[in-house]
Design an enzyme around this catalytic site. Structure first.
Site, short mmCIF file in Angstrom:
data_model
loop_
_atom_site.label_atom_id
_atom_site.label_comp_id
_atom_site.label_asym_id
_atom_site.label_seq_id
_atom_site.Cartn_x
_atom_site.Cartn_y
_atom_site.Cartn_z
N ASP A 81 0.82 -1.21 0.00
CA ASP A 81 0.00 0.00 0.00
C ASP A 81 0.85 1.26 0.00
O ASP A 81 0.46 2.29 -0.57
CB ASP A 81 -0.93 0.01 1.21
CG ASP A 81 -2.16 -0.87 0.99
OD1 ASP A 81 -2.09 -1.75 0.11
OD2 ASP A 81 -3.16 -0.69 1.70
N CYS A 122 1.07 -8.24 5.28
CA CYS A 122 0.69 -6.85 5.08
C CYS A 122 -0.80 -6.65 4.82
O CYS A 122 -1.59 -7.58 4.87
CB CYS A 122 1.56 -6.21 4.01
SG CYS A 122 3.25 -5.96 4.60
N ASP A 123 -1.15 -5.41 4.46
CA ASP A 123 -2.47 -4.85 4.67
C ASP A 123 -3.66 -5.69 4.20
O ASP A 123 -4.56 -5.97 4.96
CB ASP A 123 -2.53 -3.48 4.00
CG ASP A 123 -1.58 -2.48 4.65
OD1 ASP A 123 -0.65 -2.93 5.32
OD2 ASP A 123 -1.77 -1.28 4.48
N LYS A 124 -3.72 -6.04 2.92
CA LYS A 124 -4.89 -6.75 2.41
C LYS A 124 -4.70 -8.25 2.39
O LYS A 124 -5.65 -9.00 2.14
CB LYS A 124 -5.24 -6.26 1.00
CG LYS A 124 -5.42 -4.76 0.89
CD LYS A 124 -6.40 -4.23 1.90
CE LYS A 124 -6.36 -2.72 1.99
NZ LYS A 124 -5.09 -2.17 2.49
N CYS A 198 5.39 -2.50 8.41
CA CYS A 198 5.79 -1.19 8.96
C CYS A 198 5.66 -1.16 10.48
O CYS A 198 4.73 -1.74 11.05
CB CYS A 198 4.99 -0.08 8.31
SG CYS A 198 5.37 0.12 6.55
N GLU A 494 -6.83 4.78 -0.02
CA GLU A 494 -6.41 5.34 1.26
C GLU A 494 -5.99 6.79 1.07
O GLU A 494 -5.39 7.14 0.05
CB GLU A 494 -5.24 4.54 1.84
CG GLU A 494 -5.64 3.15 2.28
CD GLU A 494 -4.51 2.38 2.92
OE1 GLU A 494 -4.79 1.36 3.55
OE2 GLU A 494 -3.34 2.79 2.77
N SER A 520 -4.92 4.99 5.61
CA SER A 520 -3.84 4.09 5.98
C SER A 520 -3.83 3.93 7.49
O SER A 520 -4.25 4.82 8.23
CB SER A 520 -2.50 4.67 5.52
OG SER A 520 -1.43 4.08 6.19
#
EC number: 4.2.1.9
Length: 619
Positions: A81, A122-124, A198, A494, A520
């Site tokens: 992202d 990570c995100d998704k 992150c 985002e 985010s």
């Protein structure tokens, strides 16, 4: 007694061809009859949170084989992202969640696998895999790549004091005219020093922590640093445990190990409670709603609103508090230390199952680092950052000499000494967002919990960024970014750059931002997203005019467009009169591919988790 799914392709005379192909993948004669475990990896060289996962699938696979099963690895996609941020690439991020879920379903069902190990980070990727796990409902365990170490910078010419930092610092300082090119370069070079997700409580780490609270991953999954040699044991243990729970289900008819038996409504409430207590990413709301929908669990925005009013914020990390990062959460006992404090306050359902303990209560007691008898837990949570730039997993073995057991002023606090008695996330309702919108209150300064301002309306993120950088926004403004929802974007971008640039301009505590898009996990400030229904679905955010007054009242959970009901109705009638152009952005120049148009055509608003409108398929 359930029959092993894999027998469909490994037994019977008519499956001779399939067995021949299995043999060609390395399956031996003595292997037929063993359970087949699918290992869904998400390795990619595009994403720092996944760049070190290349060998993780085979690490887990070898342990599965030692435990008496067949392991077969495959890969899913993974989008970064942060790299996709600020341009058209962000349109693809949320839609990738569905592709990941679908790809796992396709691979597991096509090859009749009996169980599943999800290697995410990570995100998704984690939510996509969670959706797949609920859809398949076969024994599943999650193990993530782990967070990266926090960045560190001494300062220009060693004049400034040492400080820790992360990706968001690089974004903010790059747009601040008062920061020199040399300073920006130093931050950029040091913000992301290692592999891993992150370093703050952004979306990736929020979701990996939630898998612990849901009961689908091992203790430490969300906080154990990617670089630490001790994290290797999580992967090995996942390999052993998946075989154990697979045999418990198929050979002992133990349904308590299935994802839907673990991720009950009580478990979803536990996960959301933990997330609120940590001030996690608002994206977790979107994803938990989607996962619950797939699991057939009645978990809605109203439940999140209810929990947000009674759960205190007892852990505050970056981006909400730059004193602490995920490495500090780990040193303080990780997610189970937070769960312990919430349990002491009566905020959890501790009778739920987990994959690694009969009940959550048992797990909390076993992983309590304040109990000197729990030597395994104490050793696990002493894992420290190595302080060396690397993209290699398990590359350092540094240990803290002491743990953070300070529950009054430490990273994780007891409820009596909470950062705030009001939780870190909130749901607001009002005439501009009838089905709700969300805000990370842990990142909002107390001085602007109530805010009234002038609407500055933009119909794309790009236009908003141009307006902010062009100094069109002043103190007291509320930036409205619409037609960026799941359907309107499409893809629900985002808005990290707009919020970061507001801070760069010194407006972080002087302005607000409202959008039907999302944020985010790195976002902080008065940033309100997921306005539902979205503009493209007829939401009132699409009826806001330039210069309107918008009233935000977080303590009372309200957001209000200050016009009469009659005026709002008149604006709606005027919009509907536009016919085919109604509820669409004016003068937005954006290329949208066929794949994205297909996603948008079936997407629901954020209050439903931006899931597919299955009713369209069944017509």
């Amino acid at each position: 007694m359930p029959e092993y799914r894999s027998k469909t392709s490994t037994h019977g005379r008519n499956m001779a061809g399939a067995r021949a192909l299995w043999r060609a993948t390395g399956v031996m004669e003595t292997d037929f009859g063993k359970p087949i475990i699918a290992v869904a990896n998400s390795f990619t060289q595009f994403v720092p949170g996944h760049v070190h996962l290349h060998n993780m699938g085979q690490l887990v696979a070898r342990e599965i084989e030692k435990a008496g099963a067949i392991a077969k690895e495959f890969n899913t996609i993974a989008i970064d992202d942060g790299i996709a941020m600020g341009h058209s690439g962000m349109l693809y991020s949320l839609p990738s969640r569905d592709l990941i879920a679908d790809s796992i379903e396709y691979m597991v069902n096509a090859h009749c696998a009996d169980a599943l190990v999800c290697i995410s980070n990570c995100d998704k990727i984690t939510p996509g895999m969670l959706i797949a796990a609920m859809r398949l409902n076969i024994p599943t365990i999650f193990v993530s790549g782990g967070p990266m170490e926090a960045g560190k910078v001494i300062g220009v010419a060693n004049i400034q004091p040492e400080r820790r930092l992360d990706l968001i610092d690089a974004m903010i300082e790059s747009a601040d005219d008062n920061v020199s090119n040399r300073q920006v370069e130093e931050v950029e070079q040091n913000a992301c020093p290692t592999c891993g997700s992150c370093s703050g409580m952004f979306t990736a780490n929020s979701m990996n922590c939630l898998t612990e609270a849901l009961g689908l991953s091992l203790p430490g999954n969300g906080s154990y640093l990617a670089t630490h040699v001790g994290r290797k044991e999580l992967f090995l243990e996942a390999g052993r445990m998946i075989v154990e729970i697979t045999k418990r289900y198929y050979e002992q008819n133990d349904e308590t190990v299935l994802p839907r038996s673990i991720a009950t409504k009580k478990a979803f409430e536990n996960a959301m409670t933990m997330d609120i207590a940590m001030g996690g990413s608002t994206n977790t709301i979107l994803h938990l709603l989607a996962v619950a929908n797939e699991a057939g669990v009645d978990f809605k925005m109203a439940d999140i609103d209810r929990l947000s009013r009674v759960v205190p914020c007892i852990c505050k990390t970056a981006p909400n508090n730059h004193d602490y990062y995920m490495e500090d959460v780990h040193r303080a006992g990780g997610i189970f230390a937070i769960l312990k404090e919430l349990d002491k306050a009566g905020k959890l359902h501790t009778d739920v199952h987990t994959i690694h303990a009969p009940t959550l209560k048992d797990a909390i007691e076993k992983w309590d680092i304040t109990n000197p008898e729990n030597t395994r837990a104490i050793e696990r949570f002493k894992a420290a950052p190595g302080g060396v730039r690397t993209t290699q997993a398990f590359s350092q073995n540094r240990m803290w000499k002491t743990l953070d057991l300070d529950r009054e002023k430490g990273c994780i606090r007891d409820v009596a000494h909470a950062y705030s008695q009001d939780g870190g996330l909130a749901v607001l309702f009002g005439n501009i967002a009838e089905r709700g919108c969300v805000v990370k209150t842990a990142g909002v300064d107390e001085s602007i919990l109530k805010f009234t301002g002038r609407a500055r309306v933009f119909e794309s993120q790009e236009d908003a960024v141009e307006g902010i950088l062009g100094n069109q926004i002043v103190a007291g403004d509320i930036v409205i970014i619409r037609y960026e929802g799941p359907k309107g974007g499409p893809g629900m971008q985002e808005m990290l750059y707009p919020t970061s640039y507001l801070k760069s301009k010194g407006l972080g505590k002087a302005c607000a931002l409202l959008t039907d898009g999302r944020f985010s996990g790195g976002t902080s400030g008065l940033s309100i997203g997921h306005a539902s229904p979205e503009a493209a679905e007829g939401g009132a955010i699409g009826l806001v005019h330039e210069g309107d007054t918008v009233e935000i009242d977080i303590p009372n959970r309200s957001i209000h467009l200050a016009i009469s009901d009659e005026e709002l109705a008149a604006r709606r009638a005027e919009m509907e009169a536009r016919g085919s152009k109604a509820w669409k952005p004016e003068n937005r120049d954006r290329y949208v591919s066929a794949a994205l148009r297909a996603y948008g055509a079936m997407a629901t608003s954020a209050d439903k988790g931006a899931v597919r409108d299955v009713a369209q398929i069944e017509r």
